[in-house]
Enzyme design. Structure first.
Site, mmCIF file in Angstrom:
data_model
loop_
_atom_site.group_PDB
_atom_site.id
_atom_site.type_symbol
_atom_site.label_atom_id
_atom_site.label_comp_id
_atom_site.label_asym_id
_atom_site.label_seq_id
_atom_site.Cartn_x
_atom_site.Cartn_y
_atom_site.Cartn_z
ATOM 1 N N ASN A 1 0.854 -1.183 0.000
ATOM 2 C CA ASN A 1 0.000 0.000 0.000
ATOM 3 C C ASN A 1 0.896 1.241 0.000
ATOM 4 O O ASN A 1 1.461 1.594 1.021
ATOM 5 C CB ASN A 1 -0.897 -0.047 1.249
ATOM 6 C CG ASN A 1 -1.749 1.186 1.407
ATOM 7 O OD1 ASN A 1 -1.811 2.033 0.510
ATOM 8 N ND2 ASN A 1 -2.424 1.289 2.544
ATOM 9 N N LYS B 1 0.071 4.239 -0.338
ATOM 10 C CA LYS B 1 -0.617 5.402 0.244
ATOM 11 C C LYS B 1 -0.432 6.637 -0.647
ATOM 12 O O LYS B 1 -0.366 6.508 -1.859
ATOM 13 C CB LYS B 1 -0.141 5.628 1.678
ATOM 14 C CG LYS B 1 -0.289 4.347 2.521
ATOM 15 C CD LYS B 1 -0.148 4.562 3.992
ATOM 16 C CE LYS B 1 -0.325 3.228 4.706
ATOM 17 N NZ LYS B 1 -0.255 3.328 6.140
ATOM 18 N N HIS C 1 -9.618 1.032 4.703
ATOM 19 C CA HIS C 1 -8.350 1.267 5.410
ATOM 20 C C HIS C 1 -8.603 2.198 6.602
ATOM 21 O O HIS C 1 -9.397 3.131 6.510
ATOM 22 C CB HIS C 1 -7.307 1.882 4.472
ATOM 23 C CG HIS C 1 -5.944 1.882 5.077
ATOM 24 N ND1 HIS C 1 -5.553 2.834 5.978
ATOM 25 C CD2 HIS C 1 -4.907 1.025 4.966
ATOM 26 C CE1 HIS C 1 -4.315 2.559 6.389
ATOM 27 N NE2 HIS C 1 -3.902 1.467 5.782
ATOM 28 N N GLU D 1 -6.999 4.573 7.818
ATOM 29 C CA GLU D 1 -6.776 6.008 7.598
ATOM 30 C C GLU D 1 -8.028 6.659 7.015
ATOM 31 O O GLU D 1 -8.348 7.804 7.329
ATOM 32 C CB GLU D 1 -5.542 6.211 6.700
ATOM 33 C CG GLU D 1 -4.258 5.984 7.489
ATOM 34 C CD GLU D 1 -3.077 5.473 6.696
ATOM 35 O OE1 GLU D 1 -3.101 5.535 5.456
ATOM 36 O OE2 GLU D 1 -2.118 4.987 7.333
ATOM 37 N N GLU E 1 -5.467 -5.013 10.483
ATOM 38 C CA GLU E 1 -4.460 -3.981 10.672
ATOM 39 C C GLU E 1 -4.764 -3.193 11.949
ATOM 40 O O GLU E 1 -5.552 -2.233 11.915
ATOM 41 C CB GLU E 1 -4.459 -3.018 9.486
ATOM 42 C CG GLU E 1 -4.136 -3.671 8.172
ATOM 43 C CD GLU E 1 -3.608 -2.652 7.172
ATOM 44 O OE1 GLU E 1 -2.453 -2.764 6.782
ATOM 45 O OE2 GLU E 1 -4.358 -1.729 6.813
ATOM 46 N N GLY F 1 2.133 2.411 10.696
ATOM 47 C CA GLY F 1 3.040 3.546 10.540
ATOM 48 C C GLY F 1 3.739 3.965 11.817
ATOM 49 O O GLY F 1 4.358 5.025 11.883
ATOM 50 N N SER G 1 3.271 -1.941 10.351
ATOM 51 C CA SER G 1 4.718 -1.922 10.602
ATOM 52 C C SER G 1 5.415 -3.234 10.243
ATOM 53 O O SER G 1 6.419 -3.605 10.863
ATOM 54 C CB SER G 1 5.011 -1.539 12.052
ATOM 55 O OG SER G 1 4.562 -0.214 12.300
#
Ligand code: PGA
Length: 250
Positions: free
Chosen positions: A10, A12, A96, A98, A162, A168, A208
């Protein structure tokens, strides 16, 4: 059971044309296990999808990072599932964290997006995961079950667990933490979607993951691959793809 290992990258909201070309060159030159051992899908930002698709080796696939909830039309700034299909993009990442947190996408909204994308013939990487607060209050399973419940159409879905606190942050879930939730998710699938779906659905871990920690995670029974953010922009992504062979021999 025959769940083929799955590694998603991904990217991003990162990259320039030059950087994207460099990443694709690294991928194209890499020696990785064959397609029957690992399925590799990279997800560049929308604007680079045609470029990446045209340059990328044919044994790797591409995914969009999002798509609109229904048929295209007067929805400024959105990209529809039909457009992705028209461009020959086979996969899309939906839900996702985010987008769930920064753009307030609810479980229902994500579920409707998944349903529409599937109806148009896309395959979906559907993401679920709890925040640190939710984990610490003991509601991890309730949260991911509610997120998963909104999703249906398992034949063409890869489920990405996730944990938000691991994305991150450099703070990867331990192999035991990942396995615990993956195992529970598989049980959830068993109870709610049946034996076959539970046995065949890939449940991949994201948060991560890097070239150093992937092998240990791979040894966990219910970890069927990875969704990789930061490390997917670096050459160590190749090492993560190669961890499929660890799984194979486990
Ligand atoms: P990360 O991101 O690997 O940079 O933690 C994972 C993801 O968001 O899919």
């Amino acid at each position: 059971m025959g769940r083929k290992f799955f590694v998603g990258g991904n990217w991003k909201c990162n990259g320039t044309v030059e950087e994207v070309k460099k990443i694709v060159t690294v991928l194209n030159e890499a020696e990785v296990p064959s397609e029957d051992i690992v399925e590799v899908v990279v997800s560049p930002p929308f604007v680079f999808l045609p470029l990446v698709k045209s340059l990328l080796r044919s044994d790797f696939q591409v995914a969009a990072q999002n798509c609109w909830i229904r048929r295209g039309g007067a929805f400024t700034g959105e990209i529809s599932a039909e457009m992705l299909v028209n461009l020959g993009i086979p996969w899309v990442i939906l839900g996702h964290s985010e987008r769930r947190s920064l753009l307030a996408e609810s479980n229902e909204f994500v579920g409707d997006k998944v349903a529409y994308a599937l109806s148009q013939g896309l395959k979906v990487i559907a993401c679920v995961g709890e925040t640190l607060e939710q984990r610490e209050s003991g509601s991890t399973m309730a949260v991911v079950a509610a997120q998963t419940k909104a999703i249906a159409g398992w034949d063409n879905i890869v489920l990405a667990y996730e944990p938000v606190w691991a994305i991150g942050t450099g703070k990867v879930a331990t192999p035991a933490q990942a396995q615990e939730v993956h195992c529970e998710l598989r049980k959830w699938l068993h109870d709610n979607a049946g034996d076959e779906v539970a046995a065949s659905t890939r449940i991949i871990y994201g948060g991560s993951v890097n070239g150093a920690n992937c092998k240990e995670l791979t040894t966990q029974l219910d970890v069927d691959g990875f969704l990789v953010g930061g490390a997917s922009l670096k050459p160590e992504f190749i090492d993560i793809i190669k961890s499929a062979t660890v799984k194979k021999s486990a």
